[in-house]
Design a protein around this motif. Structure first.
Motif, short mmCIF file in Angstrom:
data_model
loop_
_atom_site.label_atom_id
_atom_site.label_comp_id
_atom_site.label_asym_id
_atom_site.label_seq_id
_atom_site.Cartn_x
_atom_site.Cartn_y
_atom_site.Cartn_z
N MET A 119 -3.06 -10.34 -1.63
CA MET A 119 -1.60 -10.34 -1.59
C MET A 119 -1.03 -11.29 -2.63
O MET A 119 0.06 -11.04 -3.16
CB MET A 119 -1.10 -10.72 -0.19
N ARG B 159 -0.70 -9.28 -5.74
CA ARG B 159 0.47 -8.38 -5.66
C ARG B 159 1.76 -9.16 -5.85
O ARG B 159 2.68 -8.70 -6.52
CB ARG B 159 0.48 -7.66 -4.32
N GLN B 160 1.84 -10.33 -5.24
CA GLN B 160 3.05 -11.15 -5.36
C GLN B 160 3.25 -11.62 -6.80
O GLN B 160 4.39 -11.68 -7.28
CB GLN B 160 2.98 -12.34 -4.41
N ARG C 71 4.63 -8.70 -8.60
CA ARG C 71 5.99 -8.45 -8.12
C ARG C 71 6.97 -9.42 -8.78
O ARG C 71 8.06 -9.02 -9.18
CB ARG C 71 6.04 -8.59 -6.60
N ARG D 126 -9.73 -6.47 -5.41
CA ARG D 126 -8.78 -7.20 -6.25
C ARG D 126 -8.61 -6.51 -7.60
O ARG D 126 -7.50 -6.44 -8.13
CB ARG D 126 -9.23 -8.64 -6.45
N ILE E 1 -6.51 -3.41 -7.20
CA ILE E 1 -5.11 -3.81 -7.02
C ILE E 1 -4.51 -4.20 -8.37
O ILE E 1 -3.41 -3.78 -8.72
CB ILE E 1 -5.00 -4.97 -6.01
N GLU F 8 -1.30 -2.44 -10.07
CA GLU F 8 -0.11 -3.27 -10.28
C GLU F 8 0.20 -3.42 -11.77
O GLU F 8 1.37 -3.45 -12.17
CB GLU F 8 -0.28 -4.64 -9.64
#
Length: 118
Positions: free
Chosen positions: A13, A16-17, A20, A63, A66, A70
Protein backbone atom coordinates in the motif's frame (compact mmCIF):
# COMPACT_ATOMS: atom_id res chain seq x y z
CA UNK A 1 25.14 0.07 5.10
CA UNK A 2 22.56 0.57 2.37
CA UNK A 3 18.92 0.63 3.15
CA UNK A 4 16.06 -0.35 0.93
CA UNK A 5 13.34 2.28 0.61
CA UNK A 6 10.23 1.47 2.61
CA UNK A 7 7.99 1.30 -0.47
CA UNK A 8 10.15 -1.53 -1.82
CA UNK A 9 10.30 -3.74 1.25
CA UNK A 10 7.25 -2.53 3.18
CA UNK A 11 3.56 -2.71 2.72
CA UNK A 12 2.49 -2.72 -0.95
CA UNK A 13 0.00 0.00 0.00
CA UNK A 14 2.95 2.34 0.58
CA UNK A 15 3.88 1.86 -3.06
CA UNK A 16 0.34 2.62 -4.21
CA UNK A 17 0.27 5.70 -1.99
CA UNK A 18 3.56 6.92 -3.46
CA UNK A 19 2.19 6.67 -6.99
CA UNK A 20 -1.11 8.24 -5.89
CA UNK A 21 0.79 11.23 -4.51
CA UNK A 22 2.60 11.64 -7.82
CA UNK A 23 -0.73 11.58 -9.67
CA UNK A 24 -2.15 14.21 -7.30
CA UNK A 25 0.83 16.41 -8.14
CA UNK A 26 0.32 15.75 -11.86
CA UNK A 27 -3.16 17.29 -11.60
CA UNK A 28 -1.56 20.51 -10.32
CA UNK A 29 1.29 20.70 -12.84
CA UNK A 30 1.24 23.71 -15.15
CA UNK A 31 4.50 23.36 -17.12
CA UNK A 32 6.43 20.55 -18.75
CA UNK A 33 9.34 20.76 -16.32
CA UNK A 34 6.98 19.89 -13.46
CA UNK A 35 5.62 16.93 -15.42
CA UNK A 36 9.13 15.74 -16.18
CA UNK A 37 10.09 15.83 -12.49
CA UNK A 38 6.99 13.79 -11.66
CA UNK A 39 7.81 11.31 -14.42
CA UNK A 40 11.30 10.89 -12.97
CA UNK A 41 9.78 10.21 -9.54
CA UNK A 42 7.59 7.49 -11.05
CA UNK A 43 10.58 6.01 -12.90
CA UNK A 44 12.53 5.98 -9.65
CA UNK A 45 9.77 4.04 -7.89
CA UNK A 46 9.54 1.33 -10.53
CA UNK A 47 13.30 1.05 -10.89
CA UNK A 48 13.75 0.69 -7.13
CA UNK A 49 11.12 -2.01 -7.05
CA UNK A 50 12.63 -3.96 -9.93
CA UNK A 51 16.24 -3.23 -9.07
CA UNK A 52 15.92 -4.31 -5.48
CA UNK A 53 18.41 -6.92 -4.27
CA UNK A 54 15.68 -8.43 -2.11
CA UNK A 55 15.01 -12.12 -2.47
CA UNK A 56 12.56 -12.92 -5.27
CA UNK A 57 9.59 -14.06 -3.24
CA UNK A 58 5.83 -13.88 -3.58
CA UNK A 59 5.62 -10.51 -1.86
CA UNK A 60 8.30 -8.98 -4.09
CA UNK A 61 6.52 -10.26 -7.18
CA UNK A 62 3.32 -8.64 -5.92
CA UNK A 63 5.12 -5.33 -5.33
CA UNK A 64 6.59 -5.44 -8.81
CA UNK A 65 3.21 -6.11 -10.40
CA UNK A 66 1.72 -3.23 -8.43
CA UNK A 67 4.56 -0.94 -9.51
CA UNK A 68 4.09 -1.87 -13.17
CA UNK A 69 0.34 -1.19 -13.05
CA UNK A 70 0.73 2.05 -11.09
CA UNK A 71 3.56 3.26 -13.34
CA UNK A 72 1.47 2.74 -16.47
CA UNK A 73 -1.50 4.48 -14.91
CA UNK A 74 0.69 7.41 -13.82
CA UNK A 75 2.35 7.81 -17.22
CA UNK A 76 -1.01 7.83 -19.00
CA UNK A 77 -2.14 10.56 -16.62
CA UNK A 78 1.07 12.52 -17.26
CA UNK A 79 0.46 12.37 -21.00
CA UNK A 80 -3.18 13.46 -20.61
CA UNK A 81 -2.10 16.39 -18.45
CA UNK A 82 0.61 17.32 -20.95
CA UNK A 83 -1.99 17.49 -23.72
CA UNK A 84 -4.26 19.58 -21.52
CA UNK A 85 -1.54 22.17 -20.83
CA UNK A 86 -0.50 21.97 -24.50
CA UNK A 87 3.00 20.56 -24.20
CA UNK A 88 4.52 17.43 -25.73
CA UNK A 89 2.80 14.31 -24.41
CA UNK A 90 5.63 11.87 -24.99
CA UNK A 91 6.30 10.22 -21.65
CA UNK A 92 7.11 6.55 -22.23
CA UNK A 93 5.26 3.75 -20.44
CA UNK A 94 7.94 1.24 -21.43
CA UNK A 95 9.99 1.27 -18.25
CA UNK A 96 12.11 -1.68 -19.46
CA UNK A 97 13.42 0.56 -22.24
CA UNK A 98 14.41 3.06 -19.54
CA UNK A 99 16.01 0.31 -17.49
CA UNK A 100 18.50 -0.47 -20.25
CA UNK A 101 18.69 3.08 -21.61
CA UNK A 102 17.91 1.64 -25.03
CA UNK A 103 20.92 -0.68 -24.93
CA UNK A 104 20.53 -4.07 -26.55
CA UNK A 105 23.25 -6.64 -25.94
CA UNK A 106 24.62 -8.75 -28.76
CA UNK A 107 24.48 -11.90 -26.71
CA UNK A 108 23.46 -13.29 -23.37
CA UNK A 109 26.63 -12.32 -21.52
CA UNK A 110 26.65 -8.59 -20.83
CA UNK A 111 30.21 -8.81 -19.54
CA UNK A 112 31.59 -9.77 -22.94
CA UNK A 113 32.88 -6.90 -25.09
CA UNK A 114 30.31 -5.59 -27.55
CA UNK A 115 31.20 -4.39 -31.00
CA UNK A 116 30.87 -0.68 -31.62
CA UNK A 117 29.73 -1.04 -35.22
CA UNK A 118 27.00 -3.36 -36.35
Amino acid sequence: MTTTPRHVKGNPMDLRQSFRKIREDVEQATVRTELTKLYKRAVYLIMMTHGSPLKEDREMKTRRLIAEAEFGRTVRMLNRRAKKIEVAADYDENWRQLETNGYASEGENLLEPQSIHK
